[in-house]
Scaffold this motif. Structure first.
Motif, PDB file in Angstrom:
ATOM      1  N   GLY A  70       0.813  -1.210   0.000  1.00  0.00           N
ATOM      2  CA  GLY A  70       0.000   0.000   0.000  1.00  0.00           C
ATOM      3  C   GLY A  70       0.837   1.246   0.000  1.00  0.00           C
ATOM      4  O   GLY A  70       2.051   1.215   0.249  1.00  0.00           O
ATOM      5  N   SER A  71       0.168   2.337  -0.291  1.00  0.00           N
ATOM      6  CA  SER A  71       0.788   3.649  -0.204  1.00  0.00           C
ATOM      7  C   SER A  71      -0.287   4.639   0.207  1.00  0.00           C
ATOM      8  O   SER A  71      -1.486   4.342   0.144  1.00  0.00           O
ATOM      9  CB  SER A  71       1.431   4.058  -1.529  1.00  0.00           C
ATOM     10  N   VAL A  72       0.168   5.795   0.639  1.00  0.00           N
ATOM     11  CA  VAL A  72      -0.730   6.824   1.133  1.00  0.00           C
ATOM     12  C   VAL A  72      -0.321   8.159   0.535  1.00  0.00           C
ATOM     13  O   VAL A  72       0.874   8.471   0.478  1.00  0.00           O
ATOM     14  CB  VAL A  72      -0.655   6.924   2.671  1.00  0.00           C
ATOM     15  N   LEU A  73      -1.317   8.932   0.105  1.00  0.00           N
ATOM     16  CA  LEU A  73      -1.090  10.316  -0.290  1.00  0.00           C
ATOM     17  C   LEU A  73      -1.585  11.178   0.855  1.00  0.00           C
ATOM     18  O   LEU A  73      -2.758  11.098   1.227  1.00  0.00           O
ATOM     19  CB  LEU A  73      -1.835  10.653  -1.582  1.00  0.00           C
ATOM     20  N   VAL A  74      -0.693  11.986   1.429  1.00  0.00           N
ATOM     21  CA  VAL A  74      -1.033  12.870   2.531  1.00  0.00           C
ATOM     22  C   VAL A  74      -0.994  14.300   2.002  1.00  0.00           C
ATOM     23  O   VAL A  74       0.006  14.723   1.423  1.00  0.00           O
ATOM     24  CB  VAL A  74      -0.036  12.709   3.705  1.00  0.00           C
ATOM     25  N   VAL A  75      -2.090  15.034   2.205  1.00  0.00           N
ATOM     26  CA  VAL A  75      -2.165  16.422   1.759  1.00  0.00           C
ATOM     27  C   VAL A  75      -2.407  17.301   2.977  1.00  0.00           C
ATOM     28  O   VAL A  75      -3.431  17.194   3.641  1.00  0.00           O
ATOM     29  CB  VAL A  75      -3.283  16.622   0.716  1.00  0.00           C
ATOM     30  N   ILE A  76      -1.408  18.155   3.263  1.00  0.00           N
ATOM     31  CA  ILE A  76      -1.498  19.125   4.363  1.00  0.00           C
ATOM     32  C   ILE A  76      -1.351  20.503   3.730  1.00  0.00           C
ATOM     33  O   ILE A  76      -0.249  20.887   3.335  1.00  0.00           O
ATOM     34  CB  ILE A  76      -0.392  18.900   5.413  1.00  0.00           C
ATOM     35  N   GLY A  77      -2.464  21.213   3.583  1.00  0.00           N
ATOM     36  CA  GLY A  77      -2.420  22.512   2.905  1.00  0.00           C
ATOM     37  C   GLY A  77      -1.973  22.324   1.468  1.00  0.00           C
ATOM     38  O   GLY A  77      -2.559  21.563   0.717  1.00  0.00           O
ATOM     39  N   GLN A  78      -0.880  22.988   1.086  1.00  0.00           N
ATOM     40  CA  GLN A  78      -0.327  22.867  -0.268  1.00  0.00           C
ATOM     41  C   GLN A  78       0.703  21.739  -0.369  1.00  0.00           C
ATOM     42  O   GLN A  78       1.146  21.413  -1.465  1.00  0.00           O
ATOM     43  CB  GLN A  78       0.317  24.191  -0.684  1.00  0.00           C
ATOM     44  N   ASP A  79       1.107  21.181   0.752  1.00  0.00           N
ATOM     45  CA  ASP A  79       2.117  20.120   0.758  1.00  0.00           C
ATOM     46  C   ASP A  79       1.482  18.766   0.476  1.00  0.00           C
ATOM     47  O   ASP A  79       0.449  18.416   1.037  1.00  0.00           O
ATOM     48  CB  ASP A  79       2.830  20.056   2.116  1.00  0.00           C
ATOM     49  N   ARG A  80       2.156  17.991  -0.395  1.00  0.00           N
ATOM     50  CA  ARG A  80       1.719  16.630  -0.711  1.00  0.00           C
ATOM     51  C   ARG A  80       2.892  15.685  -0.481  1.00  0.00           C
ATOM     52  O   ARG A  80       4.021  16.009  -0.832  1.00  0.00           O
ATOM     53  CB  ARG A  80       1.284  16.527  -2.169  1.00  0.00           C
ATOM     54  N   GLU A  81       2.584  14.547   0.090  1.00  0.00           N
ATOM     55  CA  GLU A  81       3.624  13.549   0.344  1.00  0.00           C
ATOM     56  C   GLU A  81       3.052  12.161   0.083  1.00  0.00           C
ATOM     57  O   GLU A  81       1.948  11.839   0.524  1.00  0.00           O
ATOM     58  CB  GLU A  81       4.093  13.651   1.801  1.00  0.00           C
ATOM     59  N   THR A  82       3.796  11.348  -0.646  1.00  0.00           N
ATOM     60  CA  THR A  82       3.411   9.957  -0.872  1.00  0.00           C
ATOM     61  C   THR A  82       4.286   9.076   0.003  1.00  0.00           C
ATOM     62  O   THR A  82       5.508   9.212   0.011  1.00  0.00           O
ATOM     63  CB  THR A  82       3.577   9.570  -2.355  1.00  0.00           C
ATOM     64  N   ILE A  83       3.653   8.187   0.743  1.00  0.00           N
ATOM     65  CA  ILE A  83       4.346   7.326   1.704  1.00  0.00           C
ATOM     66  C   ILE A  83       4.055   5.872   1.358  1.00  0.00           C
ATOM     67  O   ILE A  83       2.895   5.482   1.192  1.00  0.00           O
ATOM     68  CB  ILE A  83       3.856   7.627   3.138  1.00  0.00           C
ATOM     69  N   THR A  84       5.104   5.070   1.260  1.00  0.00           N
ATOM     70  CA  THR A  84       4.951   3.636   1.036  1.00  0.00           C
ATOM     71  C   THR A  84       4.696   2.972   2.386  1.00  0.00           C
ATOM     72  O   THR A  84       5.377   3.259   3.369  1.00  0.00           O
ATOM     73  CB  THR A  84       6.213   3.053   0.385  1.00  0.00           C
ATOM     74  N   LEU A  85       3.718   2.097   2.418  1.00  0.00           N
ATOM     75  CA  LEU A  85       3.378   1.381   3.646  1.00  0.00           C
ATOM     76  C   LEU A  85       4.016   0.002   3.631  1.00  0.00           C
ATOM     77  O   LEU A  85       4.203  -0.600   2.580  1.00  0.00           O
ATOM     78  CB  LEU A  85       1.860   1.231   3.768  1.00  0.00           C
ATOM     79  N   SER A  86       4.328  -0.496   4.827  1.00  0.00           N
ATOM     80  CA  SER A  86       4.863  -1.850   4.933  1.00  0.00           C
ATOM     81  C   SER A  86       4.081  -2.608   6.002  1.00  0.00           C
ATOM     82  O   SER A  86       3.554  -2.018   6.944  1.00  0.00           O
ATOM     83  CB  SER A  86       6.357  -1.826   5.266  1.00  0.00           C
TER      84      SER A  86
END
Length: 125
Positions: A70-86
């Motif tokens: 899995g992975s997650v897209l996190v959006v905080i205001g204008q910041d975006r981050e994609t995180i790989t899950l394990s």
């Protein structure tokens, strides 16, 4: 005409994803919000920078995440981050964000089960 065709095509291809997610709006066993995705219940439990997604069967029994990805897209205001899950522990997928997950943070989970089912769920931090 072309923009309309693109929008219609996007809606047609997105429909299966919408059908795979259903938010229960109820709290899971660990206090997080549950959503139906890819044939399982997934509970999102944020804590600081840590993102934990606990996986349960339809009758809320823990499901092993061995073979899940899995992975997650996190959006905080204008910041975006994609995180790989394990896979972590008996029935969890975990990852860590660069910033703490504040209330109202948009979190989109993309998951693939060990059986190959895929789905997407949206949560608020």
């Amino acid at each position: 005409m072309k923009p309309l065709a693109l929008i219609l095509a996007a809606l047609i291809f997105a429909t299966p994803v919408w059908a795979q997610q259903h938010s229960h709006g109820t709290k899971g066993p660990n206090g997080g919000i549950l959503a139906d995705v890819a044939g399982v219940h997934v509970e999102f439990v944020p804590s600081g920078n840590a993102l934990t997604f606990n996986v349960f069967s339809e009758d809320n029994k823990p499901v092993s995440t061995k073979g899940y990805s899995g992975s997650v897209l996190v959006v905080i205001g204008q910041d975006r981050e994609t995180i790989t899950l394990s896979a972590s522990g008996e029935n969890a997928l975990k990852g860590e964000a660069k910033k703490p997950i504040a209330p109202g943070t948009a979190v989109t989970l993309m998951i693939r089960t060990d059986g190959g089912k895929t789905g997407q769920a949206k949560y608020k931090g």
